[in-house]
Design a protein around this motif. Structure first.
Motif, mmCIF file in Angstrom:
data_model
loop_
_atom_site.group_PDB
_atom_site.id
_atom_site.type_symbol
_atom_site.label_atom_id
_atom_site.label_comp_id
_atom_site.label_asym_id
_atom_site.label_seq_id
_atom_site.Cartn_x
_atom_site.Cartn_y
_atom_site.Cartn_z
ATOM 1 N N LYS A 87 44.819 38.374 41.683
ATOM 2 C CA LYS A 87 45.325 39.164 42.816
ATOM 3 C C LYS A 87 46.554 38.496 43.422
ATOM 4 C CE LYS A 87 40.798 41.155 43.871
ATOM 5 N NZ LYS A 87 39.754 41.449 44.871
ATOM 6 N N THR A 88 47.580 39.304 43.663
ATOM 7 C CA THR A 88 48.827 38.798 44.247
ATOM 8 C C THR A 88 49.252 39.735 45.369
ATOM 9 O OG1 THR A 88 50.057 40.081 42.602
ATOM 10 C CG2 THR A 88 49.651 37.760 42.081
ATOM 11 N N PRO A 89 50.223 39.303 46.213
ATOM 12 C CA PRO A 89 50.648 40.191 47.312
ATOM 13 C C PRO A 89 51.179 41.539 46.823
ATOM 14 C CG PRO A 89 51.419 37.954 47.723
ATOM 15 C CD PRO A 89 50.826 37.950 46.329
ATOM 16 N N ASN A 90 51.859 41.579 45.674
ATOM 17 C CA ASN A 90 52.387 42.880 45.227
ATOM 18 C C ASN A 90 51.512 43.544 44.162
ATOM 19 O OD1 ASN A 90 52.955 41.515 42.902
ATOM 20 N ND2 ASN A 90 55.154 41.946 42.878
ATOM 21 N N GLY A 91 50.346 42.986 43.893
ATOM 22 C CA GLY A 91 49.402 43.630 42.984
ATOM 23 C C GLY A 91 49.945 43.858 41.591
ATOM 24 N N ALA A 92 50.726 42.897 41.082
ATOM 25 C CA ALA A 92 51.414 43.084 39.791
ATOM 26 C C ALA A 92 50.449 43.370 38.642
ATOM 27 C CB ALA A 92 52.246 41.840 39.469
ATOM 28 N N TYR A 93 49.224 42.863 38.754
ATOM 29 C CA TYR A 93 48.271 43.077 37.649
ATOM 30 C C TYR A 93 47.979 44.570 37.426
ATOM 31 C CZ TYR A 93 44.338 42.398 34.516
ATOM 32 O OH TYR A 93 43.518 42.442 33.423
ATOM 33 N N GLY A 94 48.193 45.366 38.451
ATOM 34 C CA GLY A 94 47.954 46.808 38.340
ATOM 35 C C GLY A 94 48.842 47.504 37.333
ATOM 36 N N VAL A 95 49.967 46.870 36.973
ATOM 37 C CA VAL A 95 50.859 47.469 35.971
ATOM 38 C C VAL A 95 51.032 46.571 34.750
ATOM 39 C CG1 VAL A 95 52.119 48.935 37.577
ATOM 40 C CG2 VAL A 95 52.887 46.590 37.235
ATOM 41 N N LEU A 123 46.888 49.693 45.884
ATOM 42 C CA LEU A 123 47.177 48.269 45.709
ATOM 43 C C LEU A 123 45.926 47.408 45.921
ATOM 44 C CD1 LEU A 123 50.028 47.579 44.962
ATOM 45 C CD2 LEU A 123 50.419 46.788 47.301
ATOM 46 N N ASP A 124 44.970 47.924 46.683
ATOM 47 C CA ASP A 124 43.894 47.032 47.136
ATOM 48 C C ASP A 124 43.063 46.350 46.038
ATOM 49 O OD1 ASP A 124 42.759 49.576 46.791
ATOM 50 O OD2 ASP A 124 41.253 49.271 48.336
ATOM 51 N N PRO A 125 42.825 46.960 44.876
ATOM 52 C CA PRO A 125 42.021 46.213 43.889
ATOM 53 C C PRO A 125 42.762 44.988 43.360
ATOM 54 C CG PRO A 125 42.197 48.545 43.268
ATOM 55 C CD PRO A 125 43.165 48.306 44.382
ATOM 56 N N TYR A 126 44.100 45.003 43.454
ATOM 57 C CA TYR A 126 44.936 43.946 42.856
ATOM 58 C C TYR A 126 45.619 43.075 43.903
ATOM 59 C CZ TYR A 126 44.644 47.754 39.447
ATOM 60 O OH TYR A 126 44.199 48.761 38.629
ATOM 61 N N SER A 127 45.403 43.397 45.172
ATOM 62 C CA SER A 127 46.161 42.739 46.242
ATOM 63 C C SER A 127 45.412 41.563 46.844
ATOM 64 C CB SER A 127 46.457 43.769 47.340
ATOM 65 O OG SER A 127 46.626 43.127 48.575
ATOM 66 N N SER A 128 46.109 40.433 47.000
ATOM 67 C CA SER A 128 45.482 39.266 47.622
ATOM 68 C C SER A 128 45.275 39.496 49.121
ATOM 69 C CB SER A 128 46.331 38.014 47.371
ATOM 70 O OG SER A 128 47.698 38.302 47.506
ATOM 71 N N GLY A 130 44.159 42.504 50.227
ATOM 72 C CA GLY A 130 43.063 43.471 50.338
ATOM 73 C C GLY A 130 43.466 44.760 51.038
ATOM 74 N N HIS A 131 44.774 44.949 51.206
ATOM 75 C CA HIS A 131 45.223 46.208 51.804
ATOM 76 C C HIS A 131 45.767 47.134 50.716
ATOM 77 C CE1 HIS A 131 44.513 46.108 56.057
ATOM 78 N NE2 HIS A 131 44.856 44.823 56.085
ATOM 79 N N ASP A 132 45.936 48.406 51.079
ATOM 80 C CA ASP A 132 46.397 49.387 50.097
ATOM 81 C C ASP A 132 47.913 49.412 49.976
ATOM 82 O OD1 ASP A 132 43.722 49.851 50.401
ATOM 83 O OD2 ASP A 132 43.870 51.999 50.189
ATOM 84 N N GLY A 133 48.599 48.716 50.875
ATOM 85 C CA GLY A 133 50.057 48.675 50.804
ATOM 86 C C GLY A 133 50.536 47.241 50.852
ATOM 87 N N SER A 212 37.005 43.755 47.821
ATOM 88 C CA SER A 212 38.356 44.212 48.164
ATOM 89 C C SER A 212 38.539 44.457 49.659
ATOM 90 C CB SER A 212 38.674 45.504 47.404
ATOM 91 O OG SER A 212 37.798 46.543 47.824
ATOM 92 N N ALA A 213 37.648 43.895 50.476
ATOM 93 C CA ALA A 213 37.785 44.102 51.921
ATOM 94 C C ALA A 213 39.088 43.471 52.404
ATOM 95 C CB ALA A 213 36.592 43.502 52.648
ATOM 96 N N PRO A 214 39.756 44.084 53.399
ATOM 97 C CA PRO A 214 41.006 43.503 53.896
ATOM 98 C C PRO A 214 40.775 42.084 54.417
ATOM 99 C CG PRO A 214 40.612 45.666 54.889
ATOM 100 C CD PRO A 214 39.387 45.316 54.114
ATOM 101 N N LYS A 215 41.728 41.203 54.129
ATOM 102 C CA LYS A 215 41.597 39.803 54.580
ATOM 103 C C LYS A 215 41.793 39.722 56.094
ATOM 104 C CE LYS A 215 40.955 38.067 50.420
ATOM 105 N NZ LYS A 215 40.478 39.326 49.814
ATOM 106 N N SER A 216 42.647 40.608 56.615
ATOM 107 C CA SER A 216 42.782 40.674 58.071
ATOM 108 C C SER A 216 43.099 42.109 58.460
ATOM 109 C CB SER A 216 43.904 39.748 58.550
ATOM 110 O OG SER A 216 45.137 40.230 58.075
#
Ligand code: PBG
Length: 329
Positions: A87-95, A123-128, A130-133, A212-216
């Protein structure tokens, strides 16, 4: 004595008469089964807050799909369980073309070409975070997230997904994804818009399943206020205008009025997502012996269909279809 002029009970007098006048018939063909898919081999883990629902690697996913297909559930929505290290901030694994999500979708389409696969674009499954954007300085960005979602949608469609499910509830998603798909020549890929997705407490078990809960913070700046109905109509109209093929309301049970409202005001098929918390609630009450599960489960699903949803995403899909086939509903 009062001379009763009208006696509706006549139409309930026997099972045969009740069959004649029944207004709602929910068949397995209306159901979409959600599947939590993960990388690796030989793993099938039950989700603690969703008894009977598992995170699965490819071979178990194929087994589950086969069992569903055998009882008439041919549609599936796949959610990826991504390990934290990816998981990364831009969810790169999603692509990432080596992403297991694409591999599993392809494997399902090879084994079951007649299945219908729907993706989750977010974005949330791949985002560090845990948000959708994309999150920058604590703010969840709308427009900057779009190119990432367009790329996800195109990659998913190329992997064989039939319908794209943009689930983040931010603005301009459907139009941007439609254009990206069309530009890539993927004009046959559909979009099921999460038009009225509420900021709901009923997603709790799903976030456990995906970790995948939001970190904050929370999702109230993009998901809808549970108090609003008129706004749902506006969201649905926008998604229809942007090119959606179907419109979803989520969750289902606390929002039957919204399902109804959309079904009478829009000329697109309406879908409803009978979410994780709704599943968990019923399973928990059943485990305690506090509710008659065998009757409550079909009653729940029938009410969603009666409200106006022709498509129902539900973790009960396989079980409902098995009972439908066996004649034990
Ligand atoms: C987010 C997403 C969620 C669900 C499906 N897609 C959760 C969220 O918005 O945090 C919830 C589904 C369920 O609860 O069953 N991409």
């Amino acid at each position: 004595m009062y001379d009763i002029p009208h006696r509706p009970r006549r139409n309930r007098q026997s099972a045969a008469v009740r069959d004649l006048v029944r207004e709602t018939h929910l068949t397995p063909g209306h159901l979409i089964m959600p599947l939590f898919v993960m990388d690796g081999h030989g793993i099938k883990q039950e989700i603690a807050s969703m008894p009977g629902v598992f995170r699965m690697t490819e071979e178990f996913v194929l087994e589950e799909v086969a069992a569903c297909m055998a009882v008439g559930v041919r549609s599936f929505v796949l959610f990826p369980v991504v390990e934290d290290a990816l998981k990364t901030p831009n969810g790169a694994y999603g692509v990432d073309p080596t992403n297991f999500y694409f591999r599993i979708a392809k494997a399902i389409k090879v084994a079951f070409p007649e299945s219908m696969l729907m993706s989750d674009v977010a974005l949330d499954p791949y985002s560090s975070d845990g948000h959708d954007g994309l999150v920058v300085d604590g703010e969840i960005l709308n427009d900057e997230t779009l190119p990432l979602l367009e790329a996800q949608a195109v990659a998913q469609a190329e992997a064989g997904f039939d319908f794209i499910g943009p689930s983040d509830m931010m603005d301009g998603r459907v139009g941007a994804i439609r254009e990206a798909l069309d530009d890539a020549g993927l004009t046959g890929t559909g979009i099921l818009a999460y038009s009225a997705k509420y900021a709901s407490a009923f997603y709790g078990p799903f976030r456990d399943a995906l970790e995948s809960a939001p970190k904050s913070g929370d999702k109230q700046t993009y998901q809808m206020d549970p108090a609003n109905r008129v706004e749902a109509l506006r969201e649905a109209e926008l998604d229809a205008a942007e090119g959606a093929d179907m419109l979803m309301v989520k969750p289902a049970l606390c929002y039957l009025d919204v399902i109804y409202e959309l079904s009478v005001n829009l000329d697109l098929p309406i879908a409803a997502y009978n979410v994780s918390g709704e599943y968990a609630m019923l399973k928990a009450a059943a485990a305690k012996g506090w509710i008659d599960y065998d009757r409550a489960m079909p009653e729940m699903l029938t009410s969603i269909h009666r409200a106006g949803a022709s498509v129902i995403l539900t973790y009960f899909a396989r079980e409902y279809a098995e009972r439908y086939q066996a004649g034990t509903l």
